[in-house]
Design an enzyme around this catalytic site. Structure first.
Site, PDB file in Angstrom:
ATOM      1  N   ALA A 119     -62.758  -2.454 -27.653  1.00 34.89           N
ATOM      2  CA  ALA A 119     -61.308  -2.244 -27.661  1.00 34.89           C
ATOM      3  C   ALA A 119     -60.814  -2.004 -29.081  1.00 34.89           C
ATOM      4  O   ALA A 119     -61.243  -2.656 -30.030  1.00 34.89           O
ATOM      5  CB  ALA A 119     -60.589  -3.461 -27.063  1.00 34.89           C
ATOM      6  N   CYS A 120     -59.911  -1.038 -29.200  1.00 31.22           N
ATOM      7  CA  CYS A 120     -59.229  -0.785 -30.467  1.00 31.22           C
ATOM      8  C   CYS A 120     -57.795  -0.367 -30.138  1.00 31.22           C
ATOM      9  O   CYS A 120     -57.388  -0.398 -28.974  1.00 31.22           O
ATOM     10  CB  CYS A 120     -59.941   0.280 -31.303  1.00 31.22           C
ATOM     11  SG  CYS A 120     -59.949   1.929 -30.587  1.00 31.22           S
ATOM     12  N   ASP A 121     -57.015   0.001 -31.133  1.00 30.91           N
ATOM     13  CA  ASP A 121     -55.606   0.313 -30.916  1.00 30.91           C
ATOM     14  C   ASP A 121     -55.416   1.417 -29.885  1.00 30.91           C
ATOM     15  O   ASP A 121     -54.658   1.277 -28.933  1.00 30.91           O
ATOM     16  CB  ASP A 121     -54.947   0.728 -32.235  1.00 30.91           C
ATOM     17  CG  ASP A 121     -54.373  -0.480 -32.969  1.00 30.91           C
ATOM     18  OD1 ASP A 121     -54.016  -1.464 -32.295  1.00 30.91           O
ATOM     19  OD2 ASP A 121     -54.290  -0.441 -34.198  1.00 30.91           O
TER      20      ASP A 121
END
Length: 534
Positions: free
Chosen positions: A445-447
């Site tokens: 997960a990232c932005d």
């Protein structure tokens, strides 16, 4: 639940105007970037099938015998046919996609970021009002109404949370969302659409005025430093993309897609460091060129600029040169080039703009190379006497501080300059996985749910495949889209607290570098043990 790296104190605290603009830019890019494939698809359809495209096709491009493009032109032509006959006029794909599909995708994504699927639905309904109420594509309207509708339904749901009698939950939920969507659609049609349309036309008029008097290249004075400070998302996705798509609908192409995405300035800077740099900067620059120019990851050259801040003048000069060449040749792209790879740029180039676009990249690279070369040569003797010259560690740290999070791409540069002992010390800062439950679903997960998390997921997926482990899925998502139905979530250190809020029952692993973290081997080892015990 295990977190392999505790959140750093103050990591989530923001301060100053720059941080606020960064957060705003991140939110805008979070709405736009997941939908870039739709923009690319629309750009390709436009490039191929409109009247001036590579393969003109009236049915797909939306033009016919009367040379009126789009469904509005077709409706007008049919209404004017007083003898009752109809002639070929086609709705096509171009107009409906830019009018409805792209804004509604943005609105739904923005709504989901604020309040999940329910927010996405209400935000999309609200956006339909501004779409129908305006005569131009409503991208800015979608960026407003999508999150606004989601936020309002979130506040309304709080009013009667826990107060609804059993059996009436669905009735209340459906009608509250439907009534709010109905009201917001009306408000968008009568109130917000005219305001947004006025603002959009005013911005477009300002851009056209700058082009007409030859001042558009001066935009690089703001854009190039903004890129290094990670403020480009607020400019690019908040202004250039909506206005650029609108220009494409009117003119078939837009120069605005090339102001920030031109890979020429970064290429020139990295080439200069490859030849005239010293130390790690010189050794790592050739590899950075491949990532920047062909991969489109521009942030790879930011530490080089920060290591010698005066080279920002080279980026500005190169960027302004590229824009000036595109103005001179009246060249542009059909759709956003994201990421800013030379392949993406050429793929989206309008058929009549290849000479201008290619020259803009070459000239931008040449100018930024010359300016950087002069700067590096002028300071070479002094740099050779400085034992820390050419060390990118501080510049990488500053770049990541500007970005507000760790970068997998920049982590590779850091890894090239970290001795083995130091790397082991970094690895020992975190604990091993201790949860004993099976792992079947792993999410990076990232932005934005793209870019760095996609690369990390690919790395771990390959490690699992080479280990012969089956039955484990590895995907990448935006943090805002996480659901609490996964077994393991892997995030960069600064983002772990946000991921924990979304998935409190999952096991969490924090990494410094998505590309080569030692945590991946621990995950693979645990999966092996899990298979052995099955």
């Amino acid at each position: 639940m295990t977190t392999t790296s505790p959140p750093q104190a103050g990591a989530q605290k923001g301060g100053g105007a720059r941080v606020r603009v960064q957060r705003f830019g991140t939110f805008l890019s979070g709405m736009v970037m997941p939908n870039i494939p739709a923009f690319i698809a629309w750009g390709l359809i436009t490039s191929f099938f409109i009247a001036t495209g590579w393969l003109p096709n009236g049915i797909l491009g939306g033009f016919g015998n009367a040379d009126l493009i789009g469904w509005q032109g077709a409706a007008t032509a049919l209404a004017q046919a007083d003898d009752g006959t109809t002639f070929p006029q086609y709705v096509g794909l171009v107009s409906p996609m830019i009018t409805y599909l792209l804004p509604l995708l943005i609105a739904n994504t923005g709504g989901r970021m604020v309040y999940g699927a329910r927010g996405g639905v209400v935000g999309t309904i609200a956006t339909m009002g501004v779409i129908v109420g305006a005569s131009i594509p409503m991208f800015i309207g979608a960026m407003i109404m999508g999150p606004l509708g989601a936020w309002l339904i979130k506040q309304i749901d709080k009013i009667w949370a826990g107060k609804i009698r059993p059996g009436f939950e669905m009735l209340v939920d459906n009608f509250s969302a439907g009534i709010l969507g109905f009201l917001l659609a009306l408000a968008g049609f009568f109130g917000i659409a005219p305001v947004v349309e006025f603002l959009s036309k005013a911005l477009e008029a300002g851009v056209n005025w700058l082009i007409s008097i030859g001042l558009l290249p001066l935009a690089s004075i703001l854009v190039e430093p903004g890129k290094v400070l990670f403020l480009n998302n607020a400019i690019n996705h908040g202004v250039f993309t909506p206005l650029g798509v609108q220009q494409v609908a009117e003119q078939g192409k837009s120069i605005l897609f090339l102001i920030e995405a031109n890979p020429g300035p970064g290429l020139g800077i990295l080439l200069a460091f490859s030849i005239f740099g010293i130390g790690l900067a010189k050794a790592s620059a050739p590899g950075a060129i491949i990532i920047q120019f062909f991969g489109g990851i521009h942030e790879i050259y930011f530490p080089y600029v920060l290591s010698k801040p005066i080279t920002i003048l080279a980026a500005i000069a190169g960027g302004a040169t590229g824009v000036a060449v595109n103005v001179l040749f009246n060249s542009g792209l059909r759709a956003p080039a994201s990421p800013g790879s030379i392949f993406a740029v050429l793929l989206q180039t309008a058929p009549d703009s290849y000479i201008g676009v290619i020259l803009s990249v070459i000239c931008a690279a040449a100018v930024s190379f010359l300016v950087t070369a002069v700067i590096l040569r002028a300071s070479r003797k002094r740099d050779l006497l400085n034992e820390n010259a050419g060390d990118l560690s501080a510049a990488i740290a500053q770049t990541e501080a500007n970005k507000g999070k760790e970068s997998s791409v920049l982590g590779n540069l850091r890894a090239e300059g970290v001795p083995a002992g130091d790397a082991e010390a970094v690895a020992e800062e975190t604990s091993l996985l201790t949860d004993t439950r099976p792992i079947r679903n792993i999410v990076f997960a990232c932005d934005a749910g793209m870019g760095s998390s996609a690369m990390g997921a690919s790395v771990l997926r390959n490690k699992i495949k080479k280990a012969g482990i089956e039955g484990v899925t590895v995907v990448n998502k935006a943090i805002a889209n996480l659901d609490d139905d996964v077994d393991l979530v892997i995030t960069q250190r600064e983002l772990t607290p946000r991921a924990q809020e979304r998935t409190p029952s999952a096991e969490h692993v924090s990494v410094d570098n998505f590309m080569n973290s030692p945590r991946y081997d621990e995950v693979v080892d645990k999966l092996r043990e899990q298979n052995a015990q099955a």
